[in-house]
Write an enzyme that holds these catalytic residues in place. Structure first.
Site, short mmCIF file in Angstrom:
data_model
loop_
_atom_site.label_atom_id
_atom_site.label_comp_id
_atom_site.label_asym_id
_atom_site.label_seq_id
_atom_site.Cartn_x
_atom_site.Cartn_y
_atom_site.Cartn_z
N CYS A 334 -1.14 -1.36 -3.82
CA CYS A 334 -0.21 -0.40 -3.29
C CYS A 334 -0.48 1.23 -3.72
O CYS A 334 -0.50 1.62 -1.93
CB CYS A 334 1.51 0.07 -3.93
SG CYS A 334 1.71 -1.87 -4.63
N ARG A 363 -6.63 -8.02 -13.83
CA ARG A 363 -5.62 -7.09 -14.81
C ARG A 363 -6.11 -7.54 -15.91
O ARG A 363 -6.44 -9.01 -16.27
CB ARG A 363 -4.19 -7.72 -14.36
CG ARG A 363 -3.45 -6.91 -12.66
CD ARG A 363 -1.90 -7.53 -12.27
NE ARG A 363 -2.19 -7.18 -11.40
CZ ARG A 363 -0.90 -7.51 -10.43
NH1 ARG A 363 0.47 -9.07 -11.71
NH2 ARG A 363 -0.06 -7.39 -9.75
N GLN A 381 -4.13 -10.46 -3.48
CA GLN A 381 -3.14 -10.35 -3.59
C GLN A 381 -2.76 -10.61 -1.86
O GLN A 381 -3.89 -10.09 -1.09
CB GLN A 381 -2.06 -9.34 -4.37
CG GLN A 381 -2.33 -9.69 -5.45
CD GLN A 381 -1.03 -8.36 -6.03
OE1 GLN A 381 -0.98 -7.32 -5.64
NE2 GLN A 381 0.05 -8.95 -6.64
N ASP A 383 -1.36 -8.71 -0.13
CA ASP A 383 -0.33 -7.50 0.25
C ASP A 383 0.13 -7.62 1.76
O ASP A 383 -0.71 -7.48 2.47
CB ASP A 383 -0.78 -6.37 -0.61
CG ASP A 383 -0.06 -6.37 -2.21
OD1 ASP A 383 0.75 -7.24 -2.07
OD2 ASP A 383 -0.63 -6.24 -3.25
N HIS A 385 2.24 -3.74 3.19
CA HIS A 385 3.05 -2.67 3.18
C HIS A 385 3.96 -2.11 4.35
O HIS A 385 2.95 -2.20 5.06
CB HIS A 385 3.23 -1.57 2.02
CG HIS A 385 2.17 -1.44 0.78
ND1 HIS A 385 1.07 -2.11 0.62
CD2 HIS A 385 3.13 -2.20 -0.03
CE1 HIS A 385 0.52 -2.70 -0.57
NE2 HIS A 385 1.93 -2.22 -1.39
N LYS A 464 13.78 -7.02 -5.91
CA LYS A 464 12.94 -7.66 -5.60
C LYS A 464 13.57 -8.97 -5.00
O LYS A 464 14.65 -9.33 -5.80
CB LYS A 464 12.02 -7.85 -6.15
CG LYS A 464 12.09 -8.79 -7.38
CD LYS A 464 10.09 -8.31 -8.09
CE LYS A 464 10.52 -9.27 -9.56
NZ LYS A 464 9.32 -9.47 -9.61
N HIS A 510 7.63 -3.38 0.48
CA HIS A 510 6.22 -4.72 -0.84
C HIS A 510 6.39 -5.59 -0.52
O HIS A 510 7.44 -5.97 -0.20
CB HIS A 510 5.97 -4.03 -2.32
CG HIS A 510 5.58 -2.32 -2.27
ND1 HIS A 510 4.73 -2.28 -2.56
CD2 HIS A 510 6.86 -1.83 -2.34
CE1 HIS A 510 4.95 -0.90 -2.95
NE2 HIS A 510 6.11 -0.90 -2.71
#
Length: 643
Positions: A334, A363, A381, A383, A385, A464, A510
């Site tokens: 993000c 992570r 990921q 992702d 946005h 979410k 997101h």
């Protein structure tokens, strides 16, 4: 003293003397209900069947065969297991033993190592405790008394937990000679347990902290009936056969190496599968108006302070020093995506802006939590946005929901939906959270999706929607997520120029669909048991020459298919045809083309499908048209996932 009023789920109201228990109420309605009642829900809170009713309440009865009963059955069974272990081992220390998805566990500190024989002995002792039908009683003790009791019983882990509780009155459960710290509720007695099984032993750090001592964790499960237990154990056996680590090795898809624990290595066949997923994802996102970006893996520490990840996530992050300054390996995409948005001014006419990124994130996971592709330390990921106007929120959320459905449908997945609300540790004012939560709920309902509310499980910056896939064994996996965020635009001072010429704040959405490509591949491997649909299969066609004389012809067939980007191999080994066919089927190759002298002479191939067997002779062009159509349509044979 006046009677208390009990309002039942059907709206009816009954009156009882104060001190009447939940069990008494159940018996007053019917003897069968009384026998089956194991607990109750009083004003929305689960309580024991022995709960004493002292005021007007709303009450639902939990029966032994209801869905609500499973967690209570399993939690009680974990206590029975702990009691059995304490009976068998004098020097054992008990830690914690909660119910979990599909079962329960309990952690023990014991010098002796548990093994298969130990589990059998513990199961036998548990059965004795169940046969004794020991009453289970809740007692509320003053804090000082509870501490003294645990000191007398030499329960150091329970002492540590009590000392950290702020409660002045401590909830304990007595079960014959066994006492445990617990809020409950529990079954009325041990005799209510009808079907259980201990499954395996694993190591676990006390309180999940690798700086603490390692304990032994025994996992088990329990059900309301033997039939349900047997069904579950059958599913567990099938899951073992489908283990993505085992199949991944057999099909040469990926490996995990000691030199990079938690960091997967994808082999050529695994990359073929991965690339199909990526290409499909990119094509669908292009169609839906997304533009692809790529942001750095390492970014300055200051960015993570600004985003809030430092305060909420730093224990899971990796760090490095560059030019004397601390940098972090990104755990999420993000903040990098936000910097791309901030790099130029935007007008309301441009919004919504949709930026998608297949971003590699890292992570820190404890070594004991690592599990093949399902739990890794680096993953990609998918992702995206979306920066939009407030009035565009509902349409954009609906658009994401439709895209999620389209992508999951391509794999034949059913899914269920959860709305996750504000967690205990969160950024921002309650009114913004309420506004975001209401918008998500409205989008779910507009798309006529059934959903459950998962209280307190939102991201730290916003509520979410979570999508849980159901695989062919009925297991669920949380993959996709949509998060509505009013916090990050504030923290990063994101703006657009409105119709009035002034700066305004965009809303940020997101979202991810695969969630993690690595984990999604693991799920697919187990869902299809390695028998991927043709469009996904790492090897789509195996050409098998009957003898060495047909190898040249087999290579010509291969080239003809390869020109159409069909993934094809030739088995040129000096083995019998039957052996080669069986080997291709074990490797889950969708199609085998057998070529002998007759096929070479006629310019044909003999086609075998991995499930249907012999499909007869076909011209190469006809077979090519057939398989290309199957690939283009992304056809799925649901039988493959059940084999």
């Amino acid at each position: 003293m006046e009677n208390v009023k009990v309002t039942l789920p059907d709206g009816s109201v009954k009156e009882y003397e104060p001190g009447t228990t939940v069990k008494d109420v159940a018996y007053s309605i019917g003897s069968g209900l009384g026998r089956d009642a194991i607990a109750g829900i009083v004003n929305g809170q689960e309580v024991d069947a022995s709960y004493s009713i002292e005021e007007d309440i709303e009450l639902s009865i939990i029966t032994i065969d209801s869905d609500d009963a499973l967690e209570i059955i399993r939690h009680t069974t974990s206590h029975v297991m702990a009691q059995a272990v304490k009976r068998l081992y004098d020097n054992v220390q008990v830690a914690i033993g909660p119910a979990i998805d599909d079962g329960f566990y309990y952690d023990f500190n014991l010098d002796e190592t548990f093994n298969e024989e130990s589990l059998a002995e513990i199961e036998a002792e548990m059965q004795k405790i169940i046969d004794e039908d020991i009453e289970i009683e809740r007692k509320i003790l003053p804090r000082a008394e509870a501490i003294e009791l645990m000191k007398e019983r030499n329960e150091k882990y329970k002492l540590e937990l009590i000392e950290e509780l702020e409660d002045e009155m401590i909830s304990l459960y007595y079960q014959g000679d066994f006492v445990d710290l617990c809020r409950g509720p529990h079954l009325p007695s041990t005799g209510y347990i009808k079907a259980f099984k201990l499954l395996n032993v694993a190591g676990a750090y006390w309180r999940g902290d690798e700086n603490n001592e390692m304990l032994q964790r025994i996992y088990g499960t329990a059900f309301a009936s033997e039939k349900d237990l047997e069904k579950y154990l059958t599913r567990i056996e099938e899951a073992k056969k489908r283990d993505h680590r085992k199949i991944g090795k057999e099909l040469d898809l990926f490996s995990m190496q000691e030199e990079g624990r938690g960091f997967p290595f994808f082999h050529p066949k695994g990359m073929a599968l991965r690339n199909e997923l990526v290409d499909f994802w990119k094509e669908e996102h292009r169609k839906d108006g997304y533009e692809e970006i790529k942001t750095p893996i390492i970014l300055d520490e200051s960015l993570w302070h600004q985003s809030g990840h430092w305060d909420h996530y730093k224990d899971n992050m990796y760090f490095t020093e560059i030019d004397g300054e601390t940098h972090a390996v990104k755990p999420m995409n993000c903040p990098g995506g936000i910097l791309v948005y901030k790099d130029s001014m935007h007008s309301y006419r441009e919004l919504p802006i949709k930026m998608a990124e297949l971003g590699l994130v890292h992570r820190h996971e404890m070594s004991g939590a690592l599990h093949g592709l399902m739990r890794v330390r680096s993953f990609t990921q998918d992702d995206a946005h979306i920066y939009c106007l407030p009035e565009q929120i509902e349409d954009e959320l609906s658009g994401v929901i439709k895209l999620v459905d389209k992508i999951y449908s391509a794999f034949g997945f059913k899914y269920n939906v959860e709305l996750s609300t504000k967690p205990e540790k969160a950024m921002g004012a309650d009114e913004l959270w309420d506004k975001a939560t209401d918008a998500l709920r409205s989008a779910i309902e507009k798309n006529e999706l059934d959903y459950e509310v998962n209280e307190g499980d939102g991201a730290f910056y916003g509520p979410k929607i979570d999508f849980h896939l159901e695989d062919s064994l009925g297991r669920t996996w949380q993959c996709g997520t949509i998060q509505l965020d009013f916090q990050m635009p504030e923290r990063f001072d994101l703006t657009y120029i409105g119709q009035d010429g002034d700066e305004h704040r965009p809303v940020m959405i997101h979202r991810a669909i695969y969630g993690s490509i690595e984990r999604f591949i693991g799920i697919l491997i187990e869902h299809f048991a390695g028998a991927f649909p043709t469009w996904l299969a790492p090897v789509q066609v195996e050409v098998i020459p009957v003898s060495d004389d047909q190898i040249d012809y087999a290579l010509k067939v291969k080239e003809a298919l390869k020109k159409e980007s069909i993934r094809v191999e030739v088995d040129s080994r000096s083995e019998q045809v039957g052996y080669k066919i069986r080997d291709a089927q074990v490797k889950q190759v969708p199609y085998m083309l057998i070529v002998g002298g007759r096929e070479e002479e006629a310019g044909t191939v003999s086609v075998r499908e991995r499930r249907e067997g012999d499909l007869g002779t076909s011209k190469i062009e006809d077979f090519k048209a057939r398989i290309l159509q199957e690939i283009a349509k992304k056809e799925i044979n649901t039988e493959d996932s059940l084999k």
